[in-house]
Each structure stands twice: as structure tokens, then as C-alpha cells.
Design a protein around this motif. Structure first.
Motif, short mmCIF file in Angstrom:
data_model
loop_
_atom_site.label_atom_id
_atom_site.label_comp_id
_atom_site.label_asym_id
_atom_site.label_seq_id
_atom_site.Cartn_x
_atom_site.Cartn_y
_atom_site.Cartn_z
N ARG A 189 0.85 -1.19 0.00
CA ARG A 189 0.00 0.00 0.00
C ARG A 189 0.89 1.24 0.00
O ARG A 189 0.93 1.99 0.96
N ASP A 190 1.60 1.46 -1.08
CA ASP A 190 2.55 2.56 -1.13
C ASP A 190 1.90 3.91 -1.36
O ASP A 190 2.59 4.95 -1.33
N LYS A 194 -2.02 9.22 0.46
CA LYS A 194 -1.84 10.09 -0.70
C LYS A 194 -3.19 10.35 -1.38
O LYS A 194 -4.08 9.49 -1.38
N ARG A 195 -3.30 11.51 -1.95
CA ARG A 195 -4.50 11.89 -2.70
C ARG A 195 -4.14 11.93 -4.19
O ARG A 195 -3.23 12.66 -4.59
N VAL A 196 -4.86 11.14 -4.96
CA VAL A 196 -4.60 11.05 -6.39
C VAL A 196 -5.80 11.61 -7.15
O VAL A 196 -6.94 11.16 -6.95
N ARG A 232 -3.97 0.50 -4.07
CA ARG A 232 -2.68 0.74 -3.41
C ARG A 232 -2.84 1.68 -2.20
O ARG A 232 -1.85 2.08 -1.61
N GLY A 233 -4.09 1.98 -1.86
CA GLY A 233 -4.35 2.71 -0.63
C GLY A 233 -4.62 4.19 -0.76
O GLY A 233 -4.80 4.87 0.25
N ALA A 234 -4.67 4.73 -1.97
CA ALA A 234 -4.84 6.16 -2.16
C ALA A 234 -6.28 6.60 -1.95
O ALA A 234 -7.22 5.82 -2.08
N LEU A 395 2.70 2.43 -14.28
CA LEU A 395 2.89 3.87 -14.22
C LEU A 395 3.15 4.34 -12.79
O LEU A 395 4.05 5.17 -12.55
N TYR A 396 2.39 3.83 -11.84
CA TYR A 396 2.63 4.22 -10.44
C TYR A 396 3.99 3.71 -9.96
O TYR A 396 4.69 4.40 -9.20
N ASP A 397 4.38 2.52 -10.40
CA ASP A 397 5.72 2.02 -10.06
C ASP A 397 6.80 2.97 -10.59
O ASP A 397 7.79 3.25 -9.91
N PHE A 398 6.59 3.47 -11.80
CA PHE A 398 7.56 4.35 -12.46
C PHE A 398 7.58 5.73 -11.82
O PHE A 398 8.65 6.28 -11.54
#
Length: 401
Positions: A189-190, A194-196, A232-234, A395-398
Motif C-alpha cells: 500500500r505505497d 496520498k491523494r490522487v 494501493r491505498g490512495a 505507471l505508479y511504479d515508475f
């Protein structure tokens, strides 16, 4: 979109009418290449048979009767717990929820959970009054404080008891997407805290009440971005044009029609966002003149006067703060890298996704995509064809990794 190293899923079926939905879930998992094992509680067998789930999973389904018989070289719950890359419990009943919350284990399913260390996905289903009980909500919230557990909230609608309200189990496609996410991330949950902010779909710039300038975008990429960030927890806000899909449970969705509306909402939510992903296919131009009544065909102009719409991503780039990450998309034909690099620099983006729209099974309307990611430090990463949900995770990994 599955990680070949993480593709073994145990499905635990609880006793509730929503158990029938698990048949579709098991079938679709098997068809996607996942190895599936199914555990049924005693009460689950009143709603769906072990034979049905064994047929769909192409493997014997497990019950408490097998659990208590000494026919295995090792305890069954140990074997299953060590074998699984992911456990899914659907439907999750109030009874099983309470057992998991307090670490109780009196059947094969709960023993398997305690004998495993992999992520656990929970899809509750129950009557509205049961779901809203303080004890049930307390157990639900307490269990989710354990990082192993991931929960899909209940939907509202007509229940089997004829009550209209919360308590419906999430539909199989939504559960399947969450499973695919967890198999990609391994449960990390990285993006917690965070707010996306995501834009999705095409805008429509109307000439009159029935005619507009638009594009073929369906918003599927933006939907996948919202799902991946949520999983991922956002905290996710999705600003989308006209779409033909259901918003994921837990996502704040704001529908808009045209570029002006999208710009207004994106700017309103910009200041609170940590990451902004501008995946919408915004129209470049709009009719200069608008008629509030439908124009007769004979009155349509031979030459349509146009004017440019606001460049939303450029305006967002001017407003963003140093801690914020702004990601843009460049849908291209032919050479996709050079135009994307130009857009990255010209519009002051942190990351840009260059994706071809002239490739088979890629781009607008497709369930799949391919792309090259580029960032302002000069890093590039080519992503071969994959599902749009997997593309979102890459994309999130990058961008965030």
C-alpha cells in the motif's frame, strides 16, 4: 495482467446468497491463467455446491469434511496457507468477520487464513441492518488496520431480503480487478495517505443540443488508473467525461461534459492532490457559436467556426506545487517519443505516457494498452502490450517508486 510468479489464489466462500456470484469469479480467474483452490464453509454449501466450484476451478473444492479427515500427508490448512499467493473471502459473513477479527479458527477457512502470510481480500455481503450494526462495523474497521487485509466495501441496492440499502457484495468484475492488483503489488500500500486526482474519458464540445465535437475515448485508462490507485491505498478523485462503466466502490467520481467543466473541477481539487494524472482526451477545439435549439440540417454551416478550448494540463502545471507529481498522456500515431518529449518539456510535466493509438488492441476503447513512459530526468521505460490495469500499476511504479 498477472504476475507469473504470483498466480495462486484461494477463494473462501461464506454462507450467503451472494455465493452464486463467486462462480463467475472462479471461472474468470481460471480463464485468465490463475490457479484457483476453493474452500466452502458448511453454510456456503447451502447456496452453491462443491461440485460446481470444482468444475469451474478444474480442481477439487475443499470443505470441513475433508479438513477433519486424516487423508493428507500434511495438514490441509497448512498446505493451502503456504500455497496461496492471495486469499479471497467472498462473501464475507458477519460470523467469519468476527472470527478473523479476534483470531479465531474453528473451520478450514479460518484455519487456512491463520496458517498463511499472504494478502487477504475481503468482500462482505449481508443484510443492511446486519452490516450497519456497531459491532460489525467495529470488527470491519479493526480488521482493516492489519496490513494483510484489503477490503471492498459493500454496494447499495436491492438485497435478497427485499431490503434496499447497503450490504450488496461487490460484483465479480470489481473483485477480479482488485485480485489482479494484489497479484501485481503483492499487497503493498505505497499510496496510503496520498491523494490522487485523475481525469478520464473524452470531453464533448456541443454545437447544438445534439451535435458535438468529440473523440473515441471511453475513459477505460482513467478507470484503470483509479482502480490501481485505490487498491494501493490512495484517496482517489476521478473527474470523467461521459462514460459507460461503473465507478469503483470507494472512488469519488465527478462527471463533467466539456473541457471548461473539467478544467474547473481539476483546478478546484488540485491543491489537495499529491499526484495528478491527466489521462482524459480533452477536445482541442469547440464550435465558436452554440445554438440552444437543434439546428435544422439545412441551417448547418458549410464551414464551422472553431476556437481553442483551455489547455488544462498546461494550466495545472502552472499551479502545481513542488511536492506534487503531474502526469500527462500523449496519444500519438507514428513516432510517439519525439512529440511526447516535446509535450513533457513544453508543458512542464513530471512524467508523460506516450501511447500509440494506431496499434492493434491498444488505445481508445481497448481493454489493453502499450506505452513508453518518460520523465523530466530523462528516464524512459517501454511497457509492452498489457491490460490497462497493469499499465496503471506500471505507471505508479515508475512515477512513485
Amino acid at each position: 495482467m498477472l504476475n507469473p510468479k504470483l498466480s495462486k489464489v484461494v477463494i473462501g466462500v461464506g454462507g450467503g446468497i451472494a455465493a452464486y456470484k463467486v462462480c463467475e469469479l472462479v471461472s474468470r480467474l481460471f480463464q485468465s491463467g490463475v490457479e484457483v483452490r476453493v474452500i466452502l464453509t458448511n453454510s456456503a454449501q447451502a447456496f452453491v455446491t462443491p461440485l460446481t466450484l470444482a468444475t469451474l476451478s478444474r480442481h477439487s473444492a475443499y470443505t470441513d469434511e475433508l479438513f477433519w479427515q486424516p487423508i493428507h500427508s500434511r495438514p490441509l490448512h497448512i498446505e493451502l496457507g503456504e500455497w496461496a499467493d492471495l486469499l479471497v473471502i467472498a462473501p464475507l459473513t458477519a460470523n467469519t468477520l468476527a472470527k478473523l477479527t479476534y483470531g479465531m479458527a474453528d473451520n478450514l477457512l479460518t484455519n487456512t487464513v491463520l496458517a498463511s502470510t499472504c494478502p487477504v481480500l475481503l468482500a462482505p455481503a449481508m443484510n443492511t441492518d446486519m452490516w450497519e450494526q456497531l459491532a460489525v462495523q467495529r470488527n470491519w474497521q479493526q480488521l482493516l488496520t492489519d496490513s494483510r487485509y484489503h477490503g471492498i466495501g459493500t454496494a447499495s441496492g436491492l438485497l435478497a431480503c427485499d431490503r434496499v440499502g447497503a450490504g450488496r457484495m461487490a460484483e465479480p468484475p470489481e473483485i477480479l480487478a482488485y485480485i489482479q492488483s494484489l497479484l501485481h503489488t503483492g499487497g503493498k500500500r505505497d499510496l496510503v495517505g496520498k491523494r490522487v486526482l485523475i481525469s478520464a474519458g473524452g470531453t464533448r464540445e456541443f454545437l447544438d443540443p445534439v451535435r458535438f465535437i468529440g473523440n473515441p475515448s471511453t475513459g477505460k485508462m482513467g478507470l484503470a488508473l483509479a482502480q490501481a490507485a485505490l487498491h494501493r491505498g490512495a484517496n482517489v478523485t476521478l473527474v470523467h467525461g461521459p462514460a459507460n462503466w461503473n465507478v469503483p466502490l470507494g472512488v469519488q467520481a465527478i462527471p463533467v461534459i466539456n473541457a471548461e467543466e473539467m478544467q474547473q473541477v481539476m483546478q478546484e481539487y488540485l491543491t489537495s492532490a499529491d499526484m495528478i494524472v491527466m489521462s482524459a482526451a480533452v477536445a482541442d477545439v469547440k464550435p465558436r457559436d452554440y445554438s440552444s435549439e437543434k439546428l435544422p440540417k439545412r441551417s448547418l454551416p458549410e464551414s464551422l467556426a472553431l476556437e481553442f478550448v483551455p489547455d488544462i494540463v498546461s494550466e495545472l502545471a502552472k499551479m502545481k506545487q513542488p511536492h506534487q507529481c503531474l502526469i500527462g498522456f500523449a496519444a500519438q500515431t507514428g513516432d510517439i517519443v519525439a512529440p511526447a518529449l516535446d509535450k513533457l518539456k513544453r508543458k512542464n510535466l513530471d512524467v508523460i505516457v506516450a501511447n500509440p493509438i494506431d496499434k492493434t488492441d491498444s488505445g481508445f476503447g481497448s481493454d489493453n494498452n502499450q506505452a513508453i513512459f518518460l520523465d523530466k530526468q530523462g528516464k524512459q521505460l517501454e511497457i509492452p502490450p498489457c491490460s490497462k490495469l497493469q499499465m496503471a500499476h506500471h505507471l505508479y511504479d515508475f512515477a512513485w517508486g
